[in-house]
Design an enzyme around this catalytic site. Structure first.
Site, PDB file in Angstrom:
ATOM      1  N   GLN A 102       0.811  -1.214   0.000  1.00 33.71           N
ATOM      2  CA  GLN A 102       0.000   0.000   0.000  1.00 33.71           C
ATOM      3  C   GLN A 102       0.844   1.263   0.000  1.00 33.71           C
ATOM      4  O   GLN A 102       2.054   1.227   0.203  1.00 33.71           O
ATOM      5  CB  GLN A 102      -0.907   0.015   1.224  1.00 33.71           C
ATOM      6  CG  GLN A 102      -0.174  -0.045   2.549  1.00 33.71           C
ATOM      7  CD  GLN A 102      -1.134  -0.223   3.718  1.00 33.71           C
ATOM      8  OE1 GLN A 102      -1.390   0.728   4.461  1.00 33.71           O
ATOM      9  NE2 GLN A 102      -1.666  -1.437   3.896  1.00 33.71           N
ATOM     10  N   HIS A 104       0.097   5.870   0.692  1.00 28.54           N
ATOM     11  CA  HIS A 104      -0.836   6.882   1.173  1.00 28.54           C
ATOM     12  C   HIS A 104      -0.599   8.210   0.447  1.00 28.54           C
ATOM     13  O   HIS A 104       0.532   8.509   0.061  1.00 28.54           O
ATOM     14  CB  HIS A 104      -0.678   7.070   2.679  1.00 28.54           C
ATOM     15  CG  HIS A 104      -0.737   5.787   3.444  1.00 28.54           C
ATOM     16  ND1 HIS A 104      -1.851   4.988   3.469  1.00 28.54           N
ATOM     17  CD2 HIS A 104       0.195   5.143   4.190  1.00 28.54           C
ATOM     18  CE1 HIS A 104      -1.614   3.911   4.201  1.00 28.54           C
ATOM     19  NE2 HIS A 104      -0.380   3.984   4.653  1.00 28.54           N
ATOM     20  N   GLU A 139       2.998   7.716   8.341  1.00 25.48           N
ATOM     21  CA  GLU A 139       3.011   6.843   9.514  1.00 25.48           C
ATOM     22  C   GLU A 139       4.428   6.402   9.851  1.00 25.48           C
ATOM     23  O   GLU A 139       5.338   6.468   9.012  1.00 25.48           O
ATOM     24  CB  GLU A 139       2.110   5.619   9.301  1.00 25.48           C
ATOM     25  CG  GLU A 139       2.472   4.787   8.085  1.00 25.48           C
ATOM     26  CD  GLU A 139       1.387   3.766   7.734  1.00 25.48           C
ATOM     27  OE1 GLU A 139       0.195   4.083   7.900  1.00 25.48           O
ATOM     28  OE2 GLU A 139       1.738   2.669   7.286  1.00 25.48           O
ATOM     29  N   HIS A 289       4.779   0.358   0.640  1.00 26.26           N
ATOM     30  CA  HIS A 289       5.293  -0.418   1.766  1.00 26.26           C
ATOM     31  C   HIS A 289       4.327  -1.522   2.158  1.00 26.26           C
ATOM     32  O   HIS A 289       3.155  -1.511   1.784  1.00 26.26           O
ATOM     33  CB  HIS A 289       5.526   0.492   2.986  1.00 26.26           C
ATOM     34  CG  HIS A 289       4.288   1.164   3.485  1.00 26.26           C
ATOM     35  ND1 HIS A 289       3.817   2.346   2.944  1.00 26.26           N
ATOM     36  CD2 HIS A 289       3.406   0.833   4.464  1.00 26.26           C
ATOM     37  CE1 HIS A 289       2.719   2.711   3.574  1.00 26.26           C
ATOM     38  NE2 HIS A 289       2.436   1.809   4.504  1.00 26.26           N
ATOM     39  N   ARG A 308      -4.137   0.577  -2.288  1.00 22.89           N
ATOM     40  CA  ARG A 308      -3.537  -0.754  -2.201  1.00 22.89           C
ATOM     41  C   ARG A 308      -2.987  -1.222  -3.536  1.00 22.89           C
ATOM     42  O   ARG A 308      -3.487  -0.854  -4.591  1.00 22.89           O
ATOM     43  CB  ARG A 308      -4.560  -1.749  -1.653  1.00 22.89           C
ATOM     44  CG  ARG A 308      -4.919  -1.456  -0.198  1.00 22.89           C
ATOM     45  CD  ARG A 308      -5.957  -2.421   0.353  1.00 22.89           C
ATOM     46  NE  ARG A 308      -6.154  -2.163   1.795  1.00 22.89           N
ATOM     47  CZ  ARG A 308      -6.985  -1.274   2.287  1.00 22.89           C
ATOM     48  NH1 ARG A 308      -7.714  -0.533   1.464  1.00 22.89           N
ATOM     49  NH2 ARG A 308      -7.099  -1.102   3.591  1.00 22.89           N
TER      50      ARG A 308
END
Length: 427
Positions: A102, A104, A139, A289, A308
């Site tokens: 995935q 972001h 993240e 990642h 994804r």
């Protein structure tokens, strides 16, 4: 104000049945325990112990944002034209099996995508929706297990080519040629620059078809042959495996978990990372990642925006994912901490949404002071500690969690034990 909070771990199928319970000194549920969410995200807001000042953290923030979040966080949201919200989500994550591949979006991509899908009338809960909110989702993960394995970011073409050539040679030596692997190596070598080559390879692999299926099958055979040549085809010792062989182990392990998935080939394009306890990764917007296995503390912006690329039955939008990805080859994005005083580490990735403070106090150690200008969430994973601020205090023992409002001004941590504190970045 100090408020005790807690939650029930999410039972995603890839979760460990024992790791979170063992870490926090709790009884296992008998089901997978993948993620313990500690925040106000509507997907699983932390409950407030005792039911006061509200049933859960999201309800309290909605009812009294000034107290729960403090004036700075509220003002930032109001100026952006949105409802006040806790900008981060703290998790304890325990992966017994690989998660999905995935990436972001950036803040601009998230805002544009959210508005675009709203305008198109796509329901927010639709399975094919890409953008569930207007926020980015950077993240970080801090390894708590002895090792934590992940794939993250693209590596340089010479590194990829070296592994592909090694597989082709192993096939030739075994009398089992791998022409699809050789063809993939040529495809990667043909583009003018690294980013263009990687973009082309990922787009082609995710588009699928018989040629991709054959490449996956040959890559798995080649990886097995390389590992067998090195006497490394017993994965019980993966933590001691030569780093040069980890990509081949990824190919075999991912194929066994998700047979035939195109992500098996994409894994060869990525950095394979083996963190040891205390190391951290930062995964910014556009970084492709996936976590493979391990236990860690994860901290992220409070968003549901995930694009994804494999190893999942969920929706995959290839053009949108490719548009979000950063194809620049980079080393594994390890995040080094600042160490303002002994026993305190501050992981500050350079985004305003969050930072993570790790506190470890041994016998006779000085107390630690953590400045607060925004709400904080503290979780104790070892020992017996006490938190104190300008207005109050609270003892924390292993497995207990506290939400701290910014009116406390600072956290004074004393006692013996280990603690993580999430808060909005002070940088």
């Amino acid at each position: 104000m100090f408020v005790r909070i807690d939650n029930t771990p999410r039972d995603y199928a890839w979760g460990s049945e024992t790791a979170i319970a063992r870490l926090l000194g709790r009884a296992p549920s008998g089901r997978p325990e993948a993620e313990l969410w500690l925040g106000a995200h509507p997907g699983s807001p932390a409950r407030i112990e005792g039911g006061s000042p509200a049933a859960d953290l999201a309800a309290w923030i909605a009812a009294d944002p000034g107290t729960a979040l403090g004036p700075d966080v509220v003002a930032a949201d109001v100026s952006a034209g949105r409802a006040p919200h806790l900008p981060y989500l703290l998790k304890v994550l325990a992966a017994a099996q690989p998660l999905s591949l995935q990436a972001h979006p950036s803040p601009a991509q998230a805002a544009a995508g959210f508005a675009r899908e709203n305008a198109a009338g796509v329901p927010v809960d639709a399975a094919h929706r890409n953008y569930k909110d207007p926020f980015h989702k950077p993240e970080m993960i801090y390894a708590l297990s002895s090792t934590f394995h992940a794939l993250c970011g693209f590596r340089a073409r010479p590194q990829i080519a070296s592994d592909l050539v090694r597989m082709v040679k192993a096939g030739a030596d075994a009398g089992a040629p791998l022409p699809a692997v050789a063809g993939f190596a040529a495809r990667l070598a043909g583009a003018s620059d690294d980013s263009a080559a990687l973009r082309d390879a990922v787009t082609w692999a995710l588009t699928g078809g018989p040629d991709v299926d054959e490449l996956v099958a040959q890559a798995v055979r080649g990886a097995r042959l390389v590992l067998a040549e090195c006497g490394a085809d017993d994965f019980e010792g993966v933590d001691a495996l030569d780093p040069a062989l980890l990509h081949f182990e990824s190919v075999v392990t991912l194929h066994e978990a998700y047979p035939g998935d195109a992500g098996v080939v994409i894994s060869l394009l990525l950095n394979r990372v083996r963190l040891v306890r205390g190391q951290a990764l930062y995964l910014p917007a556009g970084n492709i990642h996936m976590y493979l296995h391990g236990l860690g503390v994860e901290l992220m912006a409070a968003s549901d925006n995930v694009l994804r690329g494999g190893f999942t039955p969920k929706h995959i939008d290839v053009p949108e994912l490719v548009g979000v990805l950063d194809f620049t080859p980079l080393p594994a994005p390890l995040l080094a901490p600042l160490e303002p005083v002994p026993g305190v580490e501050v992981f500050r990735p350079g985004v305003p949404d969050f930072e993570l403070v790790h506190v470890e106090l041994g016998e006779g150690a000085d107390a630690a002071d953590i400045p607060l200008t925004a709400p904080a969430i503290a979780i104790a994973i070892e020992g017996s500690l006490r938190l104190a601020g300008a207005q109050g205090g609270l003892p924390l023992v292993r497995g207990q969690v506290a939400y701290v409002t910014p009116e406390e001004g600072a956290l004074h941590v004393s006692g013996e034990g280990e603690l993580f504190v999430a808060t909005v970045s002070g940088a």
